[in-house]
Design a protein around this motif. Structure first.
Motif, short mmCIF file in Angstrom:
data_model
loop_
_atom_site.label_atom_id
_atom_site.label_comp_id
_atom_site.label_asym_id
_atom_site.label_seq_id
_atom_site.Cartn_x
_atom_site.Cartn_y
_atom_site.Cartn_z
N GLU A 1 0.83 -1.21 0.00
CA GLU A 1 0.00 0.00 0.00
C GLU A 1 0.86 1.26 0.00
OE1 GLU A 1 -2.58 -0.47 3.33
OE2 GLU A 1 -3.41 -2.36 2.56
N GLU A 2 1.98 1.19 0.70
CA GLU A 2 2.89 2.33 0.77
C GLU A 2 3.53 2.60 -0.59
OE1 GLU A 2 7.21 2.50 2.64
OE2 GLU A 2 5.69 2.50 4.20
N LYS A 3 3.86 1.54 -1.32
CA LYS A 3 4.58 1.69 -2.59
C LYS A 3 3.66 1.92 -3.78
CE LYS A 3 8.69 -1.06 -1.48
NZ LYS A 3 9.66 -0.01 -1.84
N SER A 4 2.41 1.50 -3.69
CA SER A 4 1.56 1.45 -4.88
C SER A 4 1.21 2.81 -5.44
CB SER A 4 0.28 0.67 -4.58
OG SER A 4 -0.57 1.42 -3.73
N GLY A 5 0.99 3.80 -4.59
CA GLY A 5 0.60 5.11 -5.07
C GLY A 5 -0.69 5.07 -5.86
N GLY A 6 -1.56 4.10 -5.53
CA GLY A 6 -2.83 3.97 -6.23
C GLY A 6 -2.76 3.19 -7.53
N LYS A 7 -1.56 2.78 -7.95
CA LYS A 7 -1.41 2.04 -9.21
C LYS A 7 -1.61 0.54 -9.04
CE LYS A 7 2.04 5.13 -11.33
NZ LYS A 7 3.41 5.17 -11.90
N GLY A 8 -1.55 0.05 -7.82
CA GLY A 8 -1.55 -1.39 -7.61
C GLY A 8 -0.15 -1.94 -7.74
N VAL A 9 0.06 -3.15 -7.30
CA VAL A 9 1.39 -3.76 -7.33
C VAL A 9 1.33 -5.13 -8.01
CG1 VAL A 9 2.15 -2.58 -5.23
CG2 VAL A 9 1.10 -4.85 -5.06
N HIS A 10 2.47 -5.56 -8.52
CA HIS A 10 2.65 -6.91 -9.03
C HIS A 10 3.41 -7.68 -7.95
CE1 HIS A 10 1.56 -5.58 -13.12
NE2 HIS A 10 2.35 -4.54 -12.90
N LEU A 11 2.95 -8.87 -7.62
CA LEU A 11 3.60 -9.69 -6.60
C LEU A 11 4.12 -10.98 -7.23
CD1 LEU A 11 0.92 -9.39 -3.75
CD2 LEU A 11 3.00 -8.02 -4.05
N ILE A 12 5.38 -11.29 -6.96
CA ILE A 12 5.98 -12.54 -7.42
C ILE A 12 6.66 -13.20 -6.23
CG2 ILE A 12 7.59 -13.62 -9.03
CD1 ILE A 12 7.40 -11.03 -10.70
N GLY A 13 6.23 -14.40 -5.89
CA GLY A 13 6.78 -15.07 -4.72
C GLY A 13 7.27 -16.47 -5.04
N HIS A 14 8.41 -16.82 -4.48
CA HIS A 14 8.94 -18.18 -4.63
C HIS A 14 8.67 -18.96 -3.35
CE1 HIS A 14 12.39 -21.17 -4.32
NE2 HIS A 14 11.68 -21.59 -5.36
N SER A 15 8.19 -20.18 -3.51
CA SER A 15 7.96 -21.10 -2.39
C SER A 15 7.07 -20.43 -1.34
CB SER A 15 9.31 -21.55 -1.81
OG SER A 15 9.16 -22.69 -1.00
N LEU A 16 7.50 -20.36 -0.09
CA LEU A 16 6.67 -19.77 0.95
C LEU A 16 6.35 -18.31 0.67
CD1 LEU A 16 5.29 -20.33 3.68
CD2 LEU A 16 7.38 -19.51 4.81
N GLY A 17 7.24 -17.63 -0.05
CA GLY A 17 6.96 -16.24 -0.43
C GLY A 17 5.70 -16.09 -1.26
N GLY A 18 5.43 -17.09 -2.11
CA GLY A 18 4.20 -17.07 -2.89
C GLY A 18 2.97 -17.27 -2.03
N THR A 19 3.09 -18.10 -1.00
CA THR A 19 1.98 -18.32 -0.08
C THR A 19 1.67 -17.04 0.68
OG1 THR A 19 2.68 -20.62 0.15
CG2 THR A 19 1.14 -19.78 1.79
N VAL A 20 2.71 -16.31 1.09
CA VAL A 20 2.53 -15.03 1.78
C VAL A 20 1.83 -14.04 0.85
CG1 VAL A 20 3.74 -13.03 2.74
CG2 VAL A 20 4.50 -15.35 3.33
#
Length: 208
Positions: free
Chosen positions: A92-111
């Motif tokens: 939310e801090e980084k998005s500036g209203g644009k939304g974010v792309h999330l890429i997670g490996h292993s447990l990072g994807g679950t988070v």
């Protein structure tokens, strides 16, 4: 696990181990020489990993035109719920209203999946997971789940058993283990395609 997969997993493990001393290159709040033009991409490492494990992926994304790449790091023994809440605050801090792309490996994807499931509408533009633990009845209808068919840690799901809203799409790569997913050319291609398809539109003011 066949011999080819063993070799690629050993190579991937060596690359990951060698990445730890490079952690200082990807510190939190990494500076930019000019204001980033793309919406944020946040990379989330796996259990026991560090930001440096995804350094190559971050470099690929920058070459693909995403110049606003950052890394989310969470304590090894922190609960998934707490890590997801922490990721949400950063997103939310980084998005500036644009939304974010999330890429997670292993447990990072679950988070990432946990945060995305409860995130405000349009807060998450893309969600791509690489070899991430899952459940057949989960609700993650925008997620692209990439798996290796020779992964002994997180076996690829049997698609016939997956709930229709568990994923948007499942991709299973042949002769690929758990660690090599981070570097696999087809996984990188899918990530780049997904992020480009969901990137924020360029405003007329920004284009001038």
């Amino acid at each position: 696990m066949n011999s080819r997969t063993v070799i690629t997993e050993i190579a991937a493990a060596g690359a990951l181990i060698g990445s730890y001393p490079l952690d200082w290159l990807v510190k939190k709040g990494e500076p930019y020489f000019c204001a980033p033009s793309s919406e944020p991409v946040i990379l989330i490492h796996g259990f026991g990993g560090s930001r440096a494990n995804l350094l190559a992926l971050g470099a690929y994304l920058r070459l693909a035109g995403f110049d606003n790449v950052s890394h989310f790091e969470y304590p090894r023994w922190q609960s998934i719920s707490d890590s997801a809440a922490q990721l949400g605050r950063i997103a939310e801090e980084k998005s500036g209203g644009k939304g974010v792309h999330l890429i997670g490996h292993s447990l990072g994807g679950t988070v990432a999946r946990r945060y995305a499931a409860g995130a405000p509408k349009a807060a998450v533009r893309s969600l791509v997971t690489l070899g991430s633990p899952y459940s057949y009845g989960q609700w993650s209808p925008t997620e692209i789940g990439i798996f290796g068919d020779d992964d002994p840690i997180v076996p690829a799901p049997v698609e016939e058993l997956v709930h229709r809203d568990a994923f948007a799409r499942i991709v299973t790569l042949h002769e690929v283990g758990h660690l090599a997913l981070i570097f696999h050319p087809e996984a990188l291609r899918i990530i780049g395609t997904e992020l480009r398809a969901n990137r924020a539109p360029v405003s007329n003011a920004a284009a001038q």
